[in-house]
Design a protein around this motif. Structure first.
Motif, mmCIF file in Angstrom:
data_model
loop_
_atom_site.group_PDB
_atom_site.id
_atom_site.type_symbol
_atom_site.label_atom_id
_atom_site.label_comp_id
_atom_site.label_asym_id
_atom_site.label_seq_id
_atom_site.Cartn_x
_atom_site.Cartn_y
_atom_site.Cartn_z
ATOM 1 N N ALA A 207 0.687 -1.421 0.013
ATOM 2 C CA ALA A 207 -0.146 -0.313 -0.090
ATOM 3 C C ALA A 207 1.121 1.419 0.246
ATOM 4 N N ASN A 208 0.408 2.310 -0.190
ATOM 5 C CA ASN A 208 0.682 3.668 0.016
ATOM 6 C C ASN A 208 1.345 3.693 1.165
ATOM 7 N N GLY A 209 2.024 4.741 1.809
ATOM 8 C CA GLY A 209 2.293 4.945 2.845
ATOM 9 C C GLY A 209 3.372 6.288 3.116
ATOM 10 N N THR A 210 3.198 7.083 1.670
ATOM 11 C CA THR A 210 3.318 8.609 1.120
ATOM 12 C C THR A 210 2.182 9.559 1.238
ATOM 13 N N HIS A 211 0.921 9.208 0.281
ATOM 14 C CA HIS A 211 -0.450 9.933 0.250
ATOM 15 C C HIS A 211 -0.392 10.261 1.600
ATOM 16 N N PRO A 212 -0.970 11.895 2.519
ATOM 17 C CA PRO A 212 -0.872 12.701 2.972
ATOM 18 C C PRO A 212 -2.735 12.154 3.586
ATOM 19 N N LYS A 213 -3.485 12.297 2.725
ATOM 20 C CA LYS A 213 -5.040 12.142 2.933
ATOM 21 C C LYS A 213 -5.359 10.514 3.595
ATOM 22 N N ILE A 214 -4.252 9.405 3.542
ATOM 23 C CA ILE A 214 -4.458 8.172 4.022
ATOM 24 C C ILE A 214 -3.091 7.566 4.942
ATOM 25 N N SER A 215 -2.279 8.131 5.035
ATOM 26 C CA SER A 215 -1.015 7.777 5.971
ATOM 27 C C SER A 215 -1.367 7.625 6.676
ATOM 28 N N GLY A 216 -1.657 8.448 7.201
ATOM 29 C CA GLY A 216 -2.096 8.371 8.455
ATOM 30 C C GLY A 216 -2.698 7.687 9.500
ATOM 31 N N HIS A 217 -3.483 7.080 8.277
ATOM 32 C CA HIS A 217 -4.103 5.400 9.106
ATOM 33 C C HIS A 217 -4.034 4.639 8.434
ATOM 34 N N VAL A 218 -2.938 3.898 7.491
ATOM 35 C CA VAL A 218 -3.294 3.443 6.198
ATOM 36 C C VAL A 218 -3.214 2.493 6.915
ATOM 37 N N ILE A 219 -2.186 1.661 7.987
ATOM 38 C CA ILE A 219 -1.679 0.133 8.588
ATOM 39 C C ILE A 219 -2.567 0.046 9.095
ATOM 40 N N THR A 220 -3.069 1.024 10.038
ATOM 41 C CA THR A 220 -4.843 0.485 11.025
ATOM 42 C C THR A 220 -5.516 -0.130 9.985
ATOM 43 N N ASP A 221 -6.473 0.728 8.623
ATOM 44 C CA ASP A 221 -7.169 0.297 7.864
ATOM 45 C C ASP A 221 -6.968 -1.204 7.367
ATOM 46 N N ILE A 222 -5.816 -0.988 6.982
ATOM 47 C CA ILE A 222 -5.396 -2.637 6.425
ATOM 48 C C ILE A 222 -5.453 -3.859 7.137
ATOM 49 N N VAL A 223 -5.009 -3.683 8.732
ATOM 50 C CA VAL A 223 -5.951 -4.358 9.866
ATOM 51 C C VAL A 223 -7.309 -4.098 10.251
ATOM 52 N N GLU A 224 -8.269 -3.153 10.096
ATOM 53 C CA GLU A 224 -9.192 -4.196 9.891
ATOM 54 C C GLU A 224 -9.808 -4.339 9.420
ATOM 55 N N GLY A 225 -9.321 -4.535 7.699
ATOM 56 C CA GLY A 225 -10.139 -5.121 6.988
ATOM 57 C C GLY A 225 -10.070 -4.727 5.329
ATOM 58 N N LYS A 226 -9.906 -2.812 5.669
ATOM 59 C CA LYS A 226 -11.003 -1.935 5.046
ATOM 60 C C LYS A 226 -9.723 -2.053 3.380
ATOM 61 N N LYS A 227 -10.355 -2.068 2.448
ATOM 62 C CA LYS A 227 -9.563 -2.667 0.948
ATOM 63 C C LYS A 227 -9.401 -0.897 0.694
ATOM 64 N N VAL A 228 -7.748 -1.429 1.206
ATOM 65 C CA VAL A 228 -6.504 -0.628 1.357
ATOM 66 C C VAL A 228 -5.093 -1.354 -0.024
ATOM 67 N N GLY A 229 -4.669 -0.780 -0.813
ATOM 68 C CA GLY A 229 -3.538 -1.319 -1.235
ATOM 69 C C GLY A 229 -3.302 -2.484 -2.182
ATOM 70 N N THR A 230 -2.837 -3.277 -2.787
ATOM 71 C CA THR A 230 -3.037 -4.437 -3.100
ATOM 72 C C THR A 230 -3.044 -6.166 -1.770
ATOM 73 N N PHE A 231 -4.011 -6.700 -1.971
ATOM 74 C CA PHE A 231 -3.665 -8.145 -1.155
ATOM 75 C C PHE A 231 -3.517 -9.097 -1.507
ATOM 76 N N PHE A 232 -2.322 -9.952 -0.708
ATOM 77 C CA PHE A 232 -1.840 -11.258 -1.773
ATOM 78 C C PHE A 232 -2.610 -12.339 -0.898
ATOM 79 N N SER A 233 -3.492 -12.869 -1.910
ATOM 80 C CA SER A 233 -4.546 -14.341 -1.387
ATOM 81 C C SER A 233 -3.566 -15.416 -2.599
ATOM 82 N N GLU A 234 -3.886 -16.779 -1.739
ATOM 83 C CA GLU A 234 -3.224 -17.583 -3.052
ATOM 84 C C GLU A 234 -4.422 -18.527 -2.983
ATOM 85 N N VAL A 235 -5.941 -17.945 -2.542
ATOM 86 C CA VAL A 235 -6.651 -17.963 -3.212
ATOM 87 C C VAL A 235 -8.021 -17.972 -4.229
ATOM 88 N N LYS A 236 -7.823 -18.370 -5.001
ATOM 89 C CA LYS A 236 -8.052 -17.349 -6.760
ATOM 90 C C LYS A 236 -9.575 -16.934 -6.461
#
Length: 441
Positions: free
Chosen positions: A352-381
């Motif tokens: 995910a993007n860690g530099t965008h000023p609008k999302i960098s302040g909560h990007v990590i917590t958003d990812i852990v909460e399951g929100k649609k942020v960045g690219t999620f890698f999954s083995e399930v097609k």
């Protein structure tokens, strides 16, 4: 919330000692995120209700962690490692998390010095997750940039003094700064970078520890065991390990030097280091922060580039990689290779993007909460097109239908009716199966 309870060998006098301990726990100097008083489970029942902040204290569902031989309560987040999460919604169950900070995330745009605002925001998010009971680790870049800033300052100061002594005037004229060698910059910047992290984490009452590694630390069996033991001990003591390659001594990376197999990956940059560390420590989630929103199907910036929401390992041929970042040794291709290696080892990955000023302040917590942020890698097609793809297909189909003649639309409807009639048995059988599954649940 802080629970003030006595130690195992204490002789508690409830009217006196418990009142004192609870007042200490609730005092402004103590009652801050991450602060705990330690206790022994035997004394949980010794506290009467008037001394506790809440009356309904239920502990049977809580998990117990230990600092040395003293247990304390954290959130129950444990899960069996060995298989990555299949969906984003499962990321909230991640217990052990590695956050990789790319060079573009921690450095300023001039590539000389650190982006302090972004770092402070990242530390705040990591501290929040750590105080939830998760085990956080950071793989960070930035030592070279921080060292370059310090060395440039020292060179300018030294030249200024020499020029003033030589000319009698304290004036800075065209002073050429020599080219700074990266290893020297890393050596000069490593201590300052760690001091900065320590100062920031201290604001949240969290202790951090630095670990410098090289490729040899993973390939030498004794060093690998030592590293593994050190990291586990730090996590057990609720300390955040901050890991970086030892750039002051590490040799230059060799291209295509990775060995084959899931258990081996060469540490050539912080991307491969984060992946190796994540698998080595049986991490649930690896978050890779860069200066792009995630993985695109073509180089970002091109007209037809589209962000990939969920990336399946079998889709590698559909991606065209661009040039690497303005700073750092890797690039998106290196990140994807490291992510797929970690995924194969049982660790879920999000880029995910860690530099965008609008999302960098909560990007990590958003990812852990399951929100649609960045690219999620999954083995399930994915079973079919994503929601975005279905929306695009619906819009395109709507435009095509609008351009048809009434006779053509009628022909399509008749054709659909024939299909329903021809596949009647299959449709009824599928409906019956769905009803039976619904009744059983």
């Amino acid at each position: 919330m802080c629970f003030a309870l006595g130690m195992e060998n204490d002789i508690l006098d409830p009217p006196k000692h418990l009142t004192m301990l609870c007042r200490t726990a609730l005092s402004p100097s103590f009652c801050s995120p991450g602060r705990y008083l330690l206790f022994s489970p035997q004394y949980i029942t010794a506290v009467s209700q008037p001394y506790l902040p809440v009356h309904n204290l239920v502990l049977r569902n809580e998990s117990i962690r230990c600092w040395s031989n003293i247990p304390f309560i954290t959130i129950p987040l444990s899960r069996t490692h060995g298989k990555s999460f299949a969906h984003r919604s499962e990321l909230k169950h991640a217990k052990r998390i590695v956050v990789k900070l790319g060079s573009a995330v921690v450095t300023r745009g001039d590539e000389c010095g650190l982006a302090l605002g972004r770092l402070a925001s990242i530390v705040e998010q990591v501290s929040m997750l750590q105080n939830q009971g998760r085990e956080m680790m950071i793989v960070t870049s930035g030592a070279v940039a921080f060292g370059k800033q310090r060395l440039r300052h020292e060179i300018l100061l030294s030249q200024s003094v020499r020029q003033a002594l030589h000319s009698g005037q304290n004036q800075l004229k065209d002073m050429a700064i020599p080219v700074l060698e990266a290893r020297a910059c890393a050596a000069a910047g490593q201590s300052g970078l760690m001091a900065l992290y320590e100062a920031m984490f201290t604001q949240y009452s969290i202790c951090a520890a630095q670990i410098l590694v090289t490729n040899l630390d993973f390939h030498d069996e004794q060093k690998r065991r030592n590293l593994n033991g050190t990291l586990h001990e730090l996590l057990r003591m609720n300390i955040v390990p901050i890991i970086n390659t030892n750039d002051a001594v590490v040799p230059p990376p060799e291209p295509n030097s990775d060995l084959q197999g899931v258990n081996v990956i060469s540490v050539k940059d912080n991307d491969s280091l984060a992946a190796r560390l994540a698998v080595e420590m049986k991490t649930d989630l690896l978050i890779v922060l860069s200066d792009v929103e995630g993985l695109f199907d073509s180089p970002p910036g091109s007209d037809d580039a589209k962000l990939i929401d969920i990336f399946y390992p079998g889709d590698q041929q559909s991606v065209t990689f661009g040039t690497k970042s303005r700073v750092g040794m890797g690039g998106m291709e290196a990140k994807v290779k490291a992510a797929l290696w970690a995924l194969q080892g049982g660790t879920s990955v999000v880029i995910a993007n860690g530099t965008h000023p609008k999302i960098s302040g909560h990007v990590i917590t958003d990812i852990v909460e399951g929100k649609k942020v960045g690219t999620f890698f999954s083995e399930v097609k994915p079973a079919g097109p994503t929601v975005e793809q279905q929306g695009e297909m619906a819009r395109a189909g709507g435009r095509a239908l609008a351009a048809l003649q009434p006779e053509q639309r009628a022909e399509i409807i008749y054709h659909l009716a024939d299909l329903l009639t021809d596949q009647r048995e299959e449709i009824l059988l599928a409906n019956k199966k769905d009803l039976e599954e619904a009744e059983s649940k």
